[in-house]
Scaffold this motif. Structure first.
Motif, PDB file in Angstrom:
ATOM      1  N   MET A  34      -5.464   3.762   6.444  1.00 29.77           N
ATOM      2  CA  MET A  34      -5.264   2.409   5.968  1.00 29.77           C
ATOM      3  C   MET A  34      -5.912   2.134   4.766  1.00 29.77           C
ATOM      4  O   MET A  34      -6.950   2.508   4.545  1.00 29.77           O
ATOM      5  N   GLY A  35      -4.943   1.343   4.078  1.00 31.07           N
ATOM      6  CA  GLY A  35      -5.661   0.784   2.756  1.00 31.07           C
ATOM      7  C   GLY A  35      -5.385  -0.859   2.613  1.00 31.07           C
ATOM      8  O   GLY A  35      -4.454  -1.071   3.045  1.00 31.07           O
ATOM      9  N   ARG A  45      -0.175  -3.869  -8.902  1.00 37.72           N
ATOM     10  CA  ARG A  45      -0.943  -3.844  -7.382  1.00 37.72           C
ATOM     11  C   ARG A  45      -2.169  -2.883  -7.705  1.00 37.72           C
ATOM     12  O   ARG A  45      -2.026  -1.725  -7.988  1.00 37.72           O
ATOM     13  N   GLU A  46      -3.333  -3.240  -7.322  1.00 34.01           N
ATOM     14  CA  GLU A  46      -4.589  -2.586  -7.359  1.00 34.01           C
ATOM     15  C   GLU A  46      -5.214  -2.112  -6.003  1.00 34.01           C
ATOM     16  O   GLU A  46      -5.222  -2.905  -5.233  1.00 34.01           O
ATOM     17  N   PHE A  47      -5.571  -0.808  -6.216  1.00 30.03           N
ATOM     18  CA  PHE A  47      -6.432  -0.455  -5.011  1.00 30.03           C
ATOM     19  C   PHE A  47      -7.751  -1.151  -4.777  1.00 30.03           C
ATOM     20  O   PHE A  47      -8.669  -1.431  -5.842  1.00 30.03           O
ATOM     21  N   VAL A  48      -7.884  -1.435  -3.627  1.00 32.75           N
ATOM     22  CA  VAL A  48      -9.142  -2.028  -3.038  1.00 32.75           C
ATOM     23  C   VAL A  48     -10.122  -1.056  -2.290  1.00 32.75           C
ATOM     24  O   VAL A  48     -11.242  -0.781  -2.692  1.00 32.75           O
ATOM     25  N   TYR A  95      -2.830  -7.148   0.407  1.00 29.83           N
ATOM     26  CA  TYR A  95      -2.043  -6.290   1.221  1.00 29.83           C
ATOM     27  C   TYR A  95      -2.613  -5.219   1.900  1.00 29.83           C
ATOM     28  O   TYR A  95      -3.506  -4.780   1.532  1.00 29.83           O
ATOM     29  N   CYS A  96      -2.270  -5.305   3.250  1.00 31.75           N
ATOM     30  CA  CYS A  96      -2.706  -4.050   4.125  1.00 31.75           C
ATOM     31  C   CYS A  96      -1.453  -2.987   4.117  1.00 31.75           C
ATOM     32  O   CYS A  96      -0.458  -3.371   4.122  1.00 31.75           O
ATOM     33  N   ALA A  97      -1.915  -1.730   3.902  1.00 33.94           N
ATOM     34  CA  ALA A  97      -0.664  -0.651   3.992  1.00 33.94           C
ATOM     35  C   ALA A  97      -1.329   0.514   4.796  1.00 33.94           C
ATOM     36  O   ALA A  97      -2.579   0.866   5.034  1.00 33.94           O
ATOM     37  N   ALA A  98      -0.295   1.344   5.078  1.00 34.16           N
ATOM     38  CA  ALA A  98      -0.534   2.534   5.982  1.00 34.16           C
ATOM     39  C   ALA A  98       0.243   3.782   5.342  1.00 34.16           C
ATOM     40  O   ALA A  98       1.269   3.838   4.877  1.00 34.16           O
ATOM     41  N   SER A  99      -0.798   4.791   5.413  1.00 28.80           N
ATOM     42  CA  SER A  99       0.053   5.845   4.693  1.00 28.80           C
ATOM     43  C   SER A  99      -0.080   7.194   5.754  1.00 28.80           C
ATOM     44  O   SER A  99      -0.951   7.252   6.320  1.00 28.80           O
ATOM     45  N   ARG A 100       0.999   7.915   5.716  1.00 30.14           N
ATOM     46  CA  ARG A 100       1.013   9.246   6.654  1.00 30.14           C
ATOM     47  C   ARG A 100       0.143  10.417   5.993  1.00 30.14           C
ATOM     48  O   ARG A 100      -0.076  11.414   6.332  1.00 30.14           O
ATOM     49  N   ARG A 105      -5.055   6.852  -2.764  1.00 31.80           N
ATOM     50  CA  ARG A 105      -5.561   5.398  -3.290  1.00 31.80           C
ATOM     51  C   ARG A 105      -4.690   4.926  -4.149  1.00 31.80           C
ATOM     52  O   ARG A 105      -4.797   3.840  -4.718  1.00 31.80           O
ATOM     53  N   HIS A 106      -3.191   5.558  -4.188  1.00 34.06           N
ATOM     54  CA  HIS A 106      -2.416   4.780  -5.127  1.00 34.06           C
ATOM     55  C   HIS A 106      -1.265   4.333  -4.121  1.00 34.06           C
ATOM     56  O   HIS A 106      -0.883   4.856  -3.118  1.00 34.06           O
ATOM     57  N   ALA A 107      -0.872   3.068  -4.633  1.00 31.27           N
ATOM     58  CA  ALA A 107       0.108   2.270  -3.758  1.00 31.27           C
ATOM     59  C   ALA A 107       1.473   3.076  -3.443  1.00 31.27           C
ATOM     60  O   ALA A 107       1.878   2.930  -2.444  1.00 31.27           O
ATOM     61  N   ASN A 108       1.819   4.014  -4.345  1.00 34.57           N
ATOM     62  CA  ASN A 108       3.166   4.936  -4.124  1.00 34.57           C
ATOM     63  C   ASN A 108       2.890   5.576  -2.971  1.00 34.57           C
ATOM     64  O   ASN A 108       3.866   6.026  -2.356  1.00 34.57           O
ATOM     65  N   ASN A 109       1.997   6.100  -2.685  1.00 42.14           N
ATOM     66  CA  ASN A 109       1.491   6.999  -1.449  1.00 42.14           C
ATOM     67  C   ASN A 109       1.565   6.348  -0.044  1.00 42.14           C
ATOM     68  O   ASN A 109       1.357   6.752   1.013  1.00 42.14           O
ATOM     69  N   TYR A 110       1.699   4.966   0.084  1.00 42.90           N
ATOM     70  CA  TYR A 110       1.675   4.165   1.195  1.00 42.90           C
ATOM     71  C   TYR A 110       2.893   3.864   1.752  1.00 42.90           C
ATOM     72  O   TYR A 110       3.926   3.478   1.058  1.00 42.90           O
ATOM     73  N   HIS A 111       3.319   4.120   3.049  1.00 33.97           N
ATOM     74  CA  HIS A 111       4.911   4.148   3.477  1.00 33.97           C
ATOM     75  C   HIS A 111       4.963   2.775   4.121  1.00 33.97           C
ATOM     76  O   HIS A 111       6.201   2.324   4.262  1.00 33.97           O
ATOM     77  N   TYR A 112       3.821   2.005   4.901  1.00 32.61           N
ATOM     78  CA  TYR A 112       4.096   0.803   5.328  1.00 32.61           C
ATOM     79  C   TYR A 112       3.390  -0.339   4.893  1.00 32.61           C
ATOM     80  O   TYR A 112       2.245   0.150   4.357  1.00 32.61           O
ATOM     81  N   TRP A 113       3.827  -1.503   4.730  1.00 37.04           N
ATOM     82  CA  TRP A 113       3.001  -2.722   4.185  1.00 37.04           C
ATOM     83  C   TRP A 113       3.490  -3.881   4.854  1.00 37.04           C
ATOM     84  O   TRP A 113       4.309  -4.166   5.716  1.00 37.04           O
TER      85      TRP A 113
END
Length: 123
Positions: A34-35, A45-48, A95-100, A105-113
């Motif tokens: 989770m990110g 978009r910036e990683f937090v 934004y909250c995001a989820a990655s499989r 840490r990069h937004a491109n690697n997160y699948h759900y927002w």
């Protein structure tokens, strides 16, 4: 299928604190990395921060480490972002995001927002 909904944003004075929440439905957030990300107008978009519950690991943007804390509550299926000592530069949509994958840490690697929640810090 997983759905994410952010809440807790609003207007806060500089130096104040705010806690954001990301409620997860469909699957347990413990199955994902989770990110939290943020985006100010005209900026990328910036990683937090990110948390992997299964690995017991957290990571933060270097500039935010010490002020922001990411945590989770499995029973509530909710991920939090505690923000302290807020500055005007923290103003953004968060934004909250989820990655499989994970940890990532990069937004491109997160699948759900989620839809995002506005945080505005007044000086």
């Amino acid at each position: 299928q997983v759905q994410l909904v952010e809440s807790g944003g609003g207007l806060v004075q500089a130096g104040g604190s705010l806690r954001l929440a990301c409620t997860v439905s469909g699957r347990s957030f413990s199955e994902y990395t989770m990110g939290w990300f943020r985006q100010a107008p005209g900026k990328e978009r910036e990683f937090v921060a990110t948390i992997s519950w299964s690995r017991g690991s957290t990571y933060y943007a270097d500039s935010l480490k010490g002020r922001f804390t990411i945590s989770g509550d499995v029973a509530k299926n909710t991920v939090y972002l505690q923000m302290n000592s807020l500055e005007s530069e923290d103003t953004a949509v968060y934004y909250c995001a989820a990655s499989r994958l994970g940890p990532v840490r990069h937004a491109n690697n997160y699948h759900y927002w989620g839809q995002g929640t506005q945080v505005t810090v007044s000086s």
